[in-house]
Scaffold this active site. Structure first.
Site, PDB file in Angstrom:
ATOM      1  N   LYS A 139      -3.086  -1.401 -10.723  1.00 32.84           N
ATOM      2  CA  LYS A 139      -3.339  -0.027 -10.308  1.00 32.84           C
ATOM      3  C   LYS A 139      -3.784   0.774 -11.535  1.00 32.84           C
ATOM      4  O   LYS A 139      -3.237   0.597 -12.623  1.00 32.84           O
ATOM      5  CB  LYS A 139      -2.051   0.556  -9.708  1.00 32.84           C
ATOM      6  N   SER A 171       0.505   5.678  -2.684  1.00 28.95           N
ATOM      7  CA  SER A 171      -0.679   5.935  -3.496  1.00 28.95           C
ATOM      8  C   SER A 171      -1.363   4.654  -3.994  1.00 28.95           C
ATOM      9  O   SER A 171      -2.498   4.691  -4.462  1.00 28.95           O
ATOM     10  CB  SER A 171      -0.307   6.783  -4.715  1.00 28.95           C
ATOM     11  N   SER A 222       5.019   4.619  -2.315  1.00 27.27           N
ATOM     12  CA  SER A 222       3.667   4.308  -2.777  1.00 27.27           C
ATOM     13  C   SER A 222       3.356   2.825  -2.899  1.00 27.27           C
ATOM     14  O   SER A 222       2.206   2.450  -3.125  1.00 27.27           O
ATOM     15  CB  SER A 222       3.399   5.002  -4.118  1.00 27.27           C
TER      16      SER A 222
END
Length: 546
Positions: free
Chosen positions: A166, A246, A270
């Site tokens: 990420k 997210s 997330s």
């Protein structure tokens, strides 16, 4: 005369290089998305009424430029030949294929690069999952192949496995942007967990898209949108289903087989949210089990990275590679050998809590019935819903103090939340098309750190643990939830969650079963998850990404 000839040679060489660059630009082309955006305004979900799809800043041709020559030698025929050895295969199976000489780490890496380019350059199939790629990854793969000839590689290891991170996790040779234009030039050293992956000889393939600033930036905006990466899309339903957030790019990239596995981060939901929405296995561990240093923060109280994979065995393997005590993270701890025990046990004799209110969901009920038929004891629980008052204040004040600490030594032109707001206001259409309401709320929140701990953090922790008290009172092995429905309670209680695919709705949208456990029970949850996965085996490839 010799001088003139030398200049001519130089000009010819420069011209050749420029021609090579022009040829490299052919795969990714911007297109007019006006009609698509207009159609999207009819979506019943307000967060799916996108304002844009394609990034205004990212040039994928430049991202792929380092691999141009290598990919020229990798044909569609070879891609199809390797597919059965790689797509949806677990780490042990891929490692075994390499051990048997049917595959190698270089070809594995080229396969993923080719696959990413194949789909991401197609205007009808791109997912906007990728932000950057490691320009050295092919050379590193070759080095793994050379090393593998001199040692016996454990098939249950991340050695040579291409992993995507990420893009809020620091990586030395790629900018760490958190999806924000303000951090487009954020050059860093490796985060602790990046170092752990490299120490275990994994390959860092690149960085994936995310909800900008880990979705603590705008209010009610689309999940998976960032200024840098554009709008991440769900492969099970492009522009139809949400990606979750997210860690949207992590979930999407794993589901679409863009890498062996990915790493996400979670503050509250997330990892569990995008894992569920993209039918992958996601682990949100106990706070401090995995280091948070070198990761763009929201909350030092609640933040944690975690593995996102196609199977439970891969999650276990990746988790092991990430473990390690980090002296720069005050909450970092190590498990005992007993706590790290992992068994592919059955569900027989296990005691599991189920939420009475969720039994109205037909897929959840059917799954619980299957678990009972496998010999597990099910205990219905109906905890009283609470407001988790002060939760946003906790995030506000943590980020107000944690972000400047992260940015202290970064040469990016911003240090505080207010600096980012001011930067974005210079061009809100491109930099913050959905607004920056949560950042503005952080600046306005005047709660002190002393007040935060006494009035909010400790009470929230107690509230979360009270909500999940059945784990101890009923001596449960885990509580079973849906998707990220109870992620906020788990977050404030600092309890781990493991999300595993449990089916698909009539629309085709994925839905997952989430195991909630007591602190430091990750390996117990993975053992339960392995048994559940073997019992159900529901995960399937997205239809258009086979």
């Amino acid at each position: 005369m010799k001088h003139i000839i030398t200049l001519l040679v130089i000009f010819i060489l420069i011209g050749c290089k420029e021609q090579e660059k022009k040829e490299a630009i052919q795969y990714f082309k911007k297109y007019d998305e006006t009609a698509e955006i207009a159609q999207q305004q009819n979506h019943e979900n307000s967060r799916m009424k996108f304002k844009l799809l394609q990034s205004k800043f990212l040039n994928m041709n430049e991202v792929f430029e380092p691999f141009q020559k290598d990919l020229e030698q990798f044909s569609e025929e070879e891609y199809k030949k390797l597919k059965p050895l790689i797509i949806e295969k677990s780490i042990p199976v891929i490692q075994q294929s390499i051990k048997e000489g049917n595959l190698n780490y270089e070809k594995l890496t080229l396969f993923y690069l080719y696959r990413i380019r194949k789909f991401e350059s197609d205007s009808t199939k791109y997912l906007n999952a990728i932000i950057s790629l490691n320009p050295n990854v092919i050379q590193e793969a070759k080095e793994r192949d050379k090393a593998a000839k001199e040692k016996d590689v454990d098939v249950s290891s991340v050695f040579g496995m291409p992993i995507l991170l990420k893009d809020n996790i620091n990586t030395a040779n790629m900018a760490t942007t958190a999806g924000a234009l303000a951090l487009k030039d954020n050059k860093t050293n490796d985060a602790f967990i990046t170092k752990q992956l490299k120490a275990n000889k994994a390959l860092i393939l690149g960085k994936v898209n995310l909800s900008e600033w880990a979705y603590y930036f705008c209010s009610g905006c689309p999940l998976g949108y960032s200024a840098i990466g554009g709008q991440t899309l769900n492969p099970y339903g492009r522009k139809v289903f949400e990606t979750g957030g997210s860690s949207a790019g992590s979930g999407v990239a794993t589901a679409a087989n863009y890498a062996v596995a990915t790493i996400g981060t979670e503050t509250a939901g997330s990892i569990t949210s995008p894992s569920s929405q993209n039918s992958v296995v996601g682990l949100k561990p106990t706070i401090g089990l995995l280091s948070r240093s070198g990761i763009v923060p929201i909350s030092s109280t609640l933040d944690t990275p975690g593995p996102m994979t196609k199977s439970v065995i891969d999650n276990y393997i990746l988790l092991k590679a990430l473990l390690g005590k980090d002296t720069s993270d005050q909450q970092s701890f190590e498990l005992t050998e007993h706590e790290k025990q992992f068994e592919t046990q059955s569900l027989e004799g296990k005691k599991l809590g189920v939420f009475t209110a969720l039994l109205n969901d037909s897929i959840y009920k059917k799954t619980i019935d299957k678990i009972k038929s496998a010999g597990a004891t099910v205990v219905e629980i109906a905890p009283e819903q609470t407001s988790l008052q002060g939760f946003l204040t906790l995030l506000n004040i943590d980020m107000k103090h944690d972000l400047p600490i992260y940015l202290k030594d970064k040469n990016v032109g911003v240090r505080y939340v207010k600096d980012v707001i001011a930067f974005n206001k210079k061009d809100t259409v491109k930099r913050a098309p959905y607004g920056q309401q949560l950042f503005e709320g952080i600046v306005k929140d005047s709660t002190s750190l002393k007040e935060l701990v006494a009035l909010i953090t400790d009470p929230l922790n107690n509230e979360g643990r009270m909500y999940l008290k059945s784990l101890k009172e009923e001596n449960l092995d885990a509580i079973l939830s849906i998707n990220n429905f109870h992620s906020a309670y788990s977050a404030v209680a600092e309890y781990p969650n493991l999300t595993i695919p449990m089916g698909y709705k009539e629309t085709g949208e994925p839905i997952s079963l989430t195991f909630i456990g007591l602190p430091k029970t990750e390996f117990k949850l993975l053992s339960l998850g392995m048994a559940f996965e073997k019992l159900t085996k529901v995960r399937k490839l997205p239809k258009d990404y086979e």
